[in-house]
Scaffold this motif. Structure first.
Motif, PDB file in Angstrom:
ATOM      1  N   GLY A  92       0.815  -1.216   0.000  1.00  0.00           N
ATOM      2  CA  GLY A  92       0.000   0.000   0.000  1.00  0.00           C
ATOM      3  C   GLY A  92       0.843   1.259   0.000  1.00  0.00           C
ATOM      4  O   GLY A  92       0.465   2.267  -0.601  1.00  0.00           O
ATOM      5  N   LYS A  93       1.981   1.199   0.677  1.00  0.00           N
ATOM      6  CA  LYS A  93       2.910   2.338   0.697  1.00  0.00           C
ATOM      7  C   LYS A  93       3.829   2.359  -0.521  1.00  0.00           C
ATOM      8  O   LYS A  93       4.651   3.247  -0.650  1.00  0.00           O
ATOM      9  CB  LYS A  93       3.783   2.281   1.956  1.00  0.00           C
ATOM     10  CG  LYS A  93       3.076   2.624   3.230  1.00  0.00           C
ATOM     11  CD  LYS A  93       4.035   2.645   4.394  1.00  0.00           C
ATOM     12  CE  LYS A  93       4.957   3.837   4.247  1.00  0.00           C
ATOM     13  NZ  LYS A  93       5.732   4.143   5.438  1.00  0.00           N
ATOM     14  N   GLN A  94       3.704   1.363  -1.361  1.00  0.00           N
ATOM     15  CA  GLN A  94       4.562   1.151  -2.528  1.00  0.00           C
ATOM     16  C   GLN A  94       6.025   0.949  -2.101  1.00  0.00           C
ATOM     17  O   GLN A  94       6.950   1.283  -2.829  1.00  0.00           O
ATOM     18  CB  GLN A  94       4.430   2.297  -3.530  1.00  0.00           C
ATOM     19  CG  GLN A  94       3.041   2.383  -4.108  1.00  0.00           C
ATOM     20  CD  GLN A  94       2.894   3.469  -5.145  1.00  0.00           C
ATOM     21  OE1 GLN A  94       3.838   4.145  -5.520  1.00  0.00           O
ATOM     22  NE2 GLN A  94       1.677   3.631  -5.637  1.00  0.00           N
ATOM     23  N   ASP A  95       6.199   0.375  -0.934  1.00  0.00           N
ATOM     24  CA  ASP A  95       7.528   0.011  -0.428  1.00  0.00           C
ATOM     25  C   ASP A  95       7.725  -1.477  -0.728  1.00  0.00           C
ATOM     26  O   ASP A  95       7.608  -2.329   0.150  1.00  0.00           O
ATOM     27  CB  ASP A  95       7.619   0.298   1.068  1.00  0.00           C
ATOM     28  CG  ASP A  95       8.993   0.018   1.657  1.00  0.00           C
ATOM     29  OD1 ASP A  95       9.859  -0.524   0.922  1.00  0.00           O
ATOM     30  OD2 ASP A  95       9.194   0.323   2.841  1.00  0.00           O
ATOM     31  N   TYR A  96       8.001  -1.754  -1.986  1.00  0.00           N
ATOM     32  CA  TYR A  96       8.073  -3.135  -2.445  1.00  0.00           C
ATOM     33  C   TYR A  96       9.285  -3.872  -1.883  1.00  0.00           C
ATOM     34  O   TYR A  96       9.232  -5.077  -1.663  1.00  0.00           O
ATOM     35  CB  TYR A  96       8.065  -3.192  -3.971  1.00  0.00           C
ATOM     36  CG  TYR A  96       6.847  -2.528  -4.551  1.00  0.00           C
ATOM     37  CD1 TYR A  96       5.572  -2.952  -4.193  1.00  0.00           C
ATOM     38  CD2 TYR A  96       6.948  -1.464  -5.435  1.00  0.00           C
ATOM     39  CE1 TYR A  96       4.434  -2.339  -4.702  1.00  0.00           C
ATOM     40  CE2 TYR A  96       5.819  -0.847  -5.962  1.00  0.00           C
ATOM     41  CZ  TYR A  96       4.570  -1.284  -5.581  1.00  0.00           C
ATOM     42  OH  TYR A  96       3.453  -0.682  -6.086  1.00  0.00           O
ATOM     43  N   ASP A  97      10.360  -3.148  -1.636  1.00  0.00           N
ATOM     44  CA  ASP A  97      11.547  -3.765  -1.051  1.00  0.00           C
ATOM     45  C   ASP A  97      11.212  -4.357   0.320  1.00  0.00           C
ATOM     46  O   ASP A  97      11.539  -5.510   0.614  1.00  0.00           O
ATOM     47  CB  ASP A  97      12.670  -2.726  -0.939  1.00  0.00           C
ATOM     48  CG  ASP A  97      13.995  -3.323  -0.513  1.00  0.00           C
ATOM     49  OD1 ASP A  97      14.246  -4.509  -0.810  1.00  0.00           O
ATOM     50  OD2 ASP A  97      14.796  -2.596   0.113  1.00  0.00           O
ATOM     51  N   SER A  98      10.527  -3.567   1.142  1.00  0.00           N
ATOM     52  CA  SER A  98      10.134  -4.060   2.475  1.00  0.00           C
ATOM     53  C   SER A  98       9.115  -5.186   2.372  1.00  0.00           C
ATOM     54  O   SER A  98       9.141  -6.125   3.170  1.00  0.00           O
ATOM     55  CB  SER A  98       9.568  -2.912   3.315  1.00  0.00           C
ATOM     56  OG  SER A  98      10.579  -1.957   3.576  1.00  0.00           O
ATOM     57  N   ALA A  99       8.208  -5.102   1.386  1.00  0.00           N
ATOM     58  CA  ALA A  99       7.219  -6.168   1.199  1.00  0.00           C
ATOM     59  C   ALA A  99       7.908  -7.482   0.868  1.00  0.00           C
ATOM     60  O   ALA A  99       7.570  -8.530   1.426  1.00  0.00           O
ATOM     61  CB  ALA A  99       6.233  -5.781   0.090  1.00  0.00           C
ATOM     62  N   VAL A 100       8.895  -7.417  -0.026  1.00  0.00           N
ATOM     63  CA  VAL A 100       9.633  -8.627  -0.404  1.00  0.00           C
ATOM     64  C   VAL A 100      10.370  -9.201   0.798  1.00  0.00           C
ATOM     65  O   VAL A 100      10.305 -10.406   1.062  1.00  0.00           O
ATOM     66  CB  VAL A 100      10.608  -8.333  -1.570  1.00  0.00           C
ATOM     67  CG1 VAL A 100      11.586  -9.479  -1.764  1.00  0.00           C
ATOM     68  CG2 VAL A 100       9.837  -8.060  -2.853  1.00  0.00           C
ATOM     69  N   LYS A 101      11.050  -8.347   1.558  1.00  0.00           N
ATOM     70  CA  LYS A 101      11.788  -8.819   2.741  1.00  0.00           C
ATOM     71  C   LYS A 101      10.828  -9.458   3.750  1.00  0.00           C
ATOM     72  O   LYS A 101      11.146 -10.493   4.337  1.00  0.00           O
ATOM     73  CB  LYS A 101      12.550  -7.665   3.378  1.00  0.00           C
ATOM     74  CG  LYS A 101      13.746  -7.225   2.579  1.00  0.00           C
ATOM     75  CD  LYS A 101      14.429  -6.035   3.214  1.00  0.00           C
ATOM     76  CE  LYS A 101      15.561  -5.542   2.323  1.00  0.00           C
ATOM     77  NZ  LYS A 101      16.150  -4.305   2.816  1.00  0.00           N
ATOM     78  N   CYS A 102       9.674  -8.837   3.924  1.00  0.00           N
ATOM     79  CA  CYS A 102       8.668  -9.373   4.850  1.00  0.00           C
ATOM     80  C   CYS A 102       8.196 -10.748   4.390  1.00  0.00           C
ATOM     81  O   CYS A 102       8.091 -11.678   5.197  1.00  0.00           O
ATOM     82  CB  CYS A 102       7.505  -8.405   4.941  1.00  0.00           C
ATOM     83  SG  CYS A 102       6.130  -9.035   5.888  1.00  0.00           S
ATOM     84  N   LEU A 103       7.921 -10.883   3.108  1.00  0.00           N
ATOM     85  CA  LEU A 103       7.454 -12.165   2.576  1.00  0.00           C
ATOM     86  C   LEU A 103       8.531 -13.237   2.691  1.00  0.00           C
ATOM     87  O   LEU A 103       8.237 -14.388   3.018  1.00  0.00           O
ATOM     88  CB  LEU A 103       7.014 -12.001   1.121  1.00  0.00           C
ATOM     89  CG  LEU A 103       5.759 -11.149   0.919  1.00  0.00           C
ATOM     90  CD1 LEU A 103       5.551 -10.833  -0.543  1.00  0.00           C
ATOM     91  CD2 LEU A 103       4.540 -11.822   1.520  1.00  0.00           C
ATOM     92  N   GLN A 104       9.773 -12.860   2.452  1.00  0.00           N
ATOM     93  CA  GLN A 104      10.867 -13.828   2.580  1.00  0.00           C
ATOM     94  C   GLN A 104      11.031 -14.274   4.030  1.00  0.00           C
ATOM     95  O   GLN A 104      11.206 -15.461   4.303  1.00  0.00           O
ATOM     96  CB  GLN A 104      12.167 -13.231   2.038  1.00  0.00           C
ATOM     97  CG  GLN A 104      12.158 -13.094   0.532  1.00  0.00           C
ATOM     98  CD  GLN A 104      13.359 -12.319  -0.006  1.00  0.00           C
ATOM     99  OE1 GLN A 104      13.936 -11.487   0.686  1.00  0.00           O
ATOM    100  NE2 GLN A 104      13.717 -12.588  -1.249  1.00  0.00           N
ATOM    101  N   THR A 105      10.942 -13.320   4.951  1.00  0.00           N
ATOM    102  CA  THR A 105      11.044 -13.657   6.376  1.00  0.00           C
ATOM    103  C   THR A 105       9.875 -14.546   6.797  1.00  0.00           C
ATOM    104  O   THR A 105      10.067 -15.540   7.498  1.00  0.00           O
ATOM    105  CB  THR A 105      11.063 -12.380   7.239  1.00  0.00           C
ATOM    106  OG1 THR A 105      12.173 -11.577   6.846  1.00  0.00           O
ATOM    107  CG2 THR A 105      11.164 -12.707   8.716  1.00  0.00           C
ATOM    108  N   GLY A 106       8.677 -14.172   6.362  1.00  0.00           N
ATOM    109  CA  GLY A 106       7.496 -14.965   6.700  1.00  0.00           C
ATOM    110  C   GLY A 106       7.596 -16.387   6.187  1.00  0.00           C
ATOM    111  O   GLY A 106       7.270 -17.340   6.895  1.00  0.00           O
ATOM    112  N   PHE A 107       8.072 -16.528   4.953  1.00  0.00           N
ATOM    113  CA  PHE A 107       8.235 -17.874   4.401  1.00  0.00           C
ATOM    114  C   PHE A 107       9.282 -18.660   5.193  1.00  0.00           C
ATOM    115  O   PHE A 107       9.084 -19.834   5.510  1.00  0.00           O
ATOM    116  CB  PHE A 107       8.615 -17.824   2.921  1.00  0.00           C
ATOM    117  CG  PHE A 107       8.813 -19.188   2.337  1.00  0.00           C
ATOM    118  CD1 PHE A 107       7.717 -19.964   1.991  1.00  0.00           C
ATOM    119  CD2 PHE A 107      10.071 -19.717   2.171  1.00  0.00           C
ATOM    120  CE1 PHE A 107       7.885 -21.242   1.482  1.00  0.00           C
ATOM    121  CE2 PHE A 107      10.257 -20.988   1.662  1.00  0.00           C
ATOM    122  CZ  PHE A 107       9.161 -21.757   1.315  1.00  0.00           C
ATOM    123  N   ALA A 108      10.384 -18.002   5.522  1.00  0.00           N
ATOM    124  CA  ALA A 108      11.448 -18.677   6.272  1.00  0.00           C
ATOM    125  C   ALA A 108      10.950 -19.149   7.643  1.00  0.00           C
ATOM    126  O   ALA A 108      11.315 -20.229   8.101  1.00  0.00           O
ATOM    127  CB  ALA A 108      12.642 -17.739   6.444  1.00  0.00           C
TER     128      ALA A 108
END
Length: 155
Positions: A92-108
């Protein structure tokens, strides 16, 4: 035939045993009850944070949604829901870098494949930005995201 409790001494011993067993039972019930209440309160606080985060995303209050989902992750870091919500707030904030990091952490942390669809969504958003002539977020190119995501999944 003598009655079982005919002597005062036998009666006192029986009373002491009965009081001791009742006391131990009361303590056990109290400990169980306390733990149950604490667990219920933690679950309620977690659910409340998820609700706040979802509501804030609906109202485009992404910073407060990020805070709420981050608190939920602190409470229950092995659940998929707060990571996906946090990623949605970053999107929503268009902070895609943080979104990707969050998704990677969540998956891990969870090994849940539900993150795949959200990662594809972020990749599509970055590709869309590129098509419109906008630069993707620093360090993020859709190919590099897909490559790092597939490496994370295989690991």
């Amino acid at each position: 035939m003598k009655h079982l409790f005919s002597s005062n001494r036998t009666l006192r011993i029986a009373a002491i045993v009965l009081v001791t067993v009742a006391g131990i039972s009361a303590v056990a019930v109290g400990i169980y009850g306390y733990n149950y209440i604490v667990v219920c309160q933690k679950e309620q606080a977690y659910t409340e944070q998820i609700g706040i985060g979802n509501n804030d995303i609906s109202n485009k209050k992404y910073d407060t949604a990020i805070a709420a989902f981050s608190r939920a992750i602190e409470m229950k870091g092995t659940d998929t829901t707060p990571y996906l919500g946090l990623a949605e707030a970053y999107i929503g904030k268009q902070d895609y870098d943080s979104a990707v990091k969050c998704l990677q952490t969540g998956f891990a942390k969870t090994q849940n494949t539900a993150f795949n669809a959200k990662m594809e969504e972020v990749t599509a958003l970055i590709d869309n930005k590129k098509k419109r002539g906008m630069k993707p977020p620093k360090g993020l190119r859709s190919g590099s995201i897909q490559l790092s995501w597939h490496k994370a999944i295989k690991a």
